[in-house]
Design a protein around this motif. Structure first.
Motif, PDB file in Angstrom:
ATOM      1  N   GLN A   1       7.057 -10.976  23.351  1.00 51.74           N
ATOM      2  CA  GLN A   1       7.837 -10.393  22.273  1.00 51.74           C
ATOM      3  C   GLN A   1       7.791 -11.286  21.045  1.00 51.74           C
ATOM      4  N   VAL A   2       7.858 -10.666  19.884  1.00 50.65           N
ATOM      5  CA  VAL A   2       7.879 -11.384  18.622  1.00 50.65           C
ATOM      6  C   VAL A   2       9.324 -11.736  18.289  1.00 50.65           C
ATOM      7  N   GLN A   3       9.545 -12.974  17.888  1.00 57.11           N
ATOM      8  CA  GLN A   3      10.847 -13.414  17.402  1.00 57.11           C
ATOM      9  C   GLN A   3      10.740 -13.702  15.913  1.00 57.11           C
ATOM     10  N   LEU A   4      11.757 -13.288  15.158  1.00 54.47           N
ATOM     11  CA  LEU A   4      11.804 -13.495  13.719  1.00 54.47           C
ATOM     12  C   LEU A   4      12.990 -14.387  13.389  1.00 54.47           C
ATOM     13  N   VAL A   5      12.757 -15.416  12.580  1.00 55.14           N
ATOM     14  CA  VAL A   5      13.800 -16.362  12.209  1.00 55.14           C
ATOM     15  C   VAL A   5      13.820 -16.508  10.697  1.00 55.14           C
ATOM     16  N   GLU A   6      14.969 -16.159  10.075  1.00 53.20           N
ATOM     17  CA  GLU A   6      15.129 -16.275   8.633  1.00 53.20           C
ATOM     18  C   GLU A   6      15.670 -17.653   8.264  1.00 53.20           C
ATOM     19  N   SER A  17      18.513 -18.392  -8.558  1.00 49.37           N
ATOM     20  CA  SER A  17      17.441 -17.908  -7.693  1.00 49.37           C
ATOM     21  C   SER A  17      17.538 -18.508  -6.309  1.00 49.37           C
ATOM     22  N   LEU A  18      17.036 -17.760  -5.332  1.00 47.79           N
ATOM     23  CA  LEU A  18      16.864 -18.229  -3.968  1.00 47.79           C
ATOM     24  C   LEU A  18      15.570 -17.656  -3.424  1.00 47.79           C
ATOM     25  N   SER A  19      14.966 -18.374  -2.498  1.00 47.80           N
ATOM     26  CA  SER A  19      13.778 -17.897  -1.814  1.00 47.80           C
ATOM     27  C   SER A  19      14.033 -17.882  -0.316  1.00 47.80           C
ATOM     28  N   LEU A  20      13.906 -16.714   0.299  1.00 47.49           N
ATOM     29  CA  LEU A  20      14.104 -16.560   1.726  1.00 47.49           C
ATOM     30  C   LEU A  20      12.768 -16.548   2.452  1.00 47.49           C
ATOM     31  N   SER A  21      12.758 -17.109   3.650  1.00 44.98           N
ATOM     32  CA  SER A  21      11.574 -17.115   4.492  1.00 44.98           C
ATOM     33  C   SER A  21      11.891 -16.485   5.835  1.00 44.98           C
ATOM     34  N   CYS A  22      10.895 -15.861   6.435  1.00 44.68           N
ATOM     35  CA  CYS A  22      11.014 -15.298   7.769  1.00 44.68           C
ATOM     36  C   CYS A  22       9.758 -15.663   8.534  1.00 44.68           C
ATOM     37  N   ALA A  23       9.916 -16.442   9.585  1.00 40.69           N
ATOM     38  CA  ALA A  23       8.791 -16.902  10.383  1.00 40.69           C
ATOM     39  C   ALA A  23       8.780 -16.209  11.741  1.00 40.69           C
ATOM     40  N   ALA A  24       7.628 -15.680  12.113  1.00 40.33           N
ATOM     41  CA  ALA A  24       7.451 -15.066  13.421  1.00 40.33           C
ATOM     42  C   ALA A  24       7.022 -16.113  14.431  1.00 40.33           C
ATOM     43  N   ILE A  70       8.706  -9.505  -2.711  1.00 39.61           N
ATOM     44  CA  ILE A  70       8.368  -9.735  -1.318  1.00 39.61           C
ATOM     45  C   ILE A  70       6.888 -10.109  -1.221  1.00 39.61           C
ATOM     46  N   SER A  71       6.576 -11.031  -0.327  1.00 44.93           N
ATOM     47  CA  SER A  71       5.199 -11.423  -0.098  1.00 44.93           C
ATOM     48  C   SER A  71       5.034 -11.837   1.353  1.00 44.93           C
ATOM     49  N   ARG A  72       3.784 -11.961   1.787  1.00 47.65           N
ATOM     50  CA  ARG A  72       3.544 -12.390   3.154  1.00 47.65           C
ATOM     51  C   ARG A  72       2.374 -13.354   3.198  1.00 47.65           C
ATOM     52  N   ASP A  73       2.364 -14.205   4.217  1.00 47.81           N
ATOM     53  CA  ASP A  73       1.290 -15.152   4.460  1.00 47.81           C
ATOM     54  C   ASP A  73       0.826 -14.920   5.890  1.00 47.81           C
ATOM     55  N   LYS A  74      -0.295 -14.242   6.050  1.00 52.29           N
ATOM     56  CA  LYS A  74      -0.768 -13.882   7.379  1.00 52.29           C
ATOM     57  C   LYS A  74      -1.097 -15.107   8.226  1.00 52.29           C
ATOM     58  N   ALA A  75      -1.631 -16.149   7.609  1.00 57.05           N
ATOM     59  CA  ALA A  75      -1.980 -17.355   8.342  1.00 57.05           C
ATOM     60  C   ALA A  75      -0.753 -18.049   8.916  1.00 57.05           C
ATOM     61  N   LYS A  76       0.393 -17.907   8.259  1.00 59.20           N
ATOM     62  CA  LYS A  76       1.634 -18.530   8.700  1.00 59.20           C
ATOM     63  C   LYS A  76       2.548 -17.580   9.469  1.00 59.20           C
ATOM     64  N   ASN A  77       2.110 -16.339   9.663  1.00 59.34           N
ATOM     65  CA  ASN A  77       2.947 -15.323  10.314  1.00 59.34           C
ATOM     66  C   ASN A  77       4.323 -15.254   9.664  1.00 59.34           C
ATOM     67  N   SER A  78       4.342 -15.222   8.334  1.00 62.25           N
ATOM     68  CA  SER A  78       5.594 -15.309   7.605  1.00 62.25           C
ATOM     69  C   SER A  78       5.674 -14.276   6.492  1.00 62.25           C
ATOM     70  N   VAL A  79       6.904 -13.889   6.166  1.00 58.17           N
ATOM     71  CA  VAL A  79       7.185 -13.034   5.027  1.00 58.17           C
ATOM     72  C   VAL A  79       8.271 -13.717   4.202  1.00 58.17           C
ATOM     73  N   PHE A  80       8.233 -13.515   2.885  1.00 62.05           N
ATOM     74  CA  PHE A  80       9.131 -14.205   1.971  1.00 62.05           C
ATOM     75  C   PHE A  80       9.807 -13.201   1.042  1.00 62.05           C
ATOM     76  N   LEU A  81      10.963 -13.597   0.544  1.00 62.58           N
ATOM     77  CA  LEU A  81      11.658 -12.809  -0.464  1.00 62.58           C
ATOM     78  C   LEU A  81      12.136 -13.753  -1.560  1.00 62.58           C
TER      79      LEU A  81
END
Length: 127
Positions: A1-6, A17-24, A70-81
């Motif tokens: 299962q995939v886990q997501l952590v903000e 401003s703030l920048s949020l990250s979400c790592a799988a 919103i953006s994503r980094d496939k190499a890092k399995n991450s999405v950002f806001l």
């Protein structure tokens, strides 16, 4: 299962401003899309933004589309806001979410369409 952590939430003054990250974690992500929702106390969970894992044009809630990115980094399995020009009404717990299959028209707006969820990160904007 995939886990997501903000991460990345906090307290900021209006206009800041703030920048949020979400790592799988758990395994390599191979889903269709990742997005962000938010929920303020006493309010329903609200769609914020979504992007296809393969890229393309993101979709945004109308009230944030000129301020958030919103953006994503496939190499890092991450999405950002990236959140700019924050307002007190942006105060909420922000949740990262992932979808495994393509959306039907408009389904990206519904929290029930997403398969995986993070634990949430608090964003507080003071006036």
């Amino acid at each position: 299962q995939v886990q997501l952590v903000e991460s990345g939430g906090g307290l900021v003054q209006a206009g800041g401003s703030l920048s949020l990250s979400c790592a799988a974690s758990g395994r390599t992500f191979s889903g269709y899309a990742m997005g962000w929702f938010r929920q303020a106390p006493g309010k329903a969970r609200e769609f914020v933004a979504v992007i296809r894992w393969s890229g393309g044009t993101p979709s945004y809630l109308d009230s944030v589309k000129d301020r958030f990115t919103i953006s994503r980094d496939k190499a890092k399995n991450s999405v950002f806001l990236q959140m700019n020009s924050l307002k007190p009404e942006d105060t909420a717990v922000y949740y990262c979410a992932a979808r495994s299959e393509p959306f039907s028209c408009g389904m990206h707006l519904r929290s029930s369409a997403y398969d995986y969820w993070g634990q949430g990160t608090q964003v507080t904007v003071s006036s």
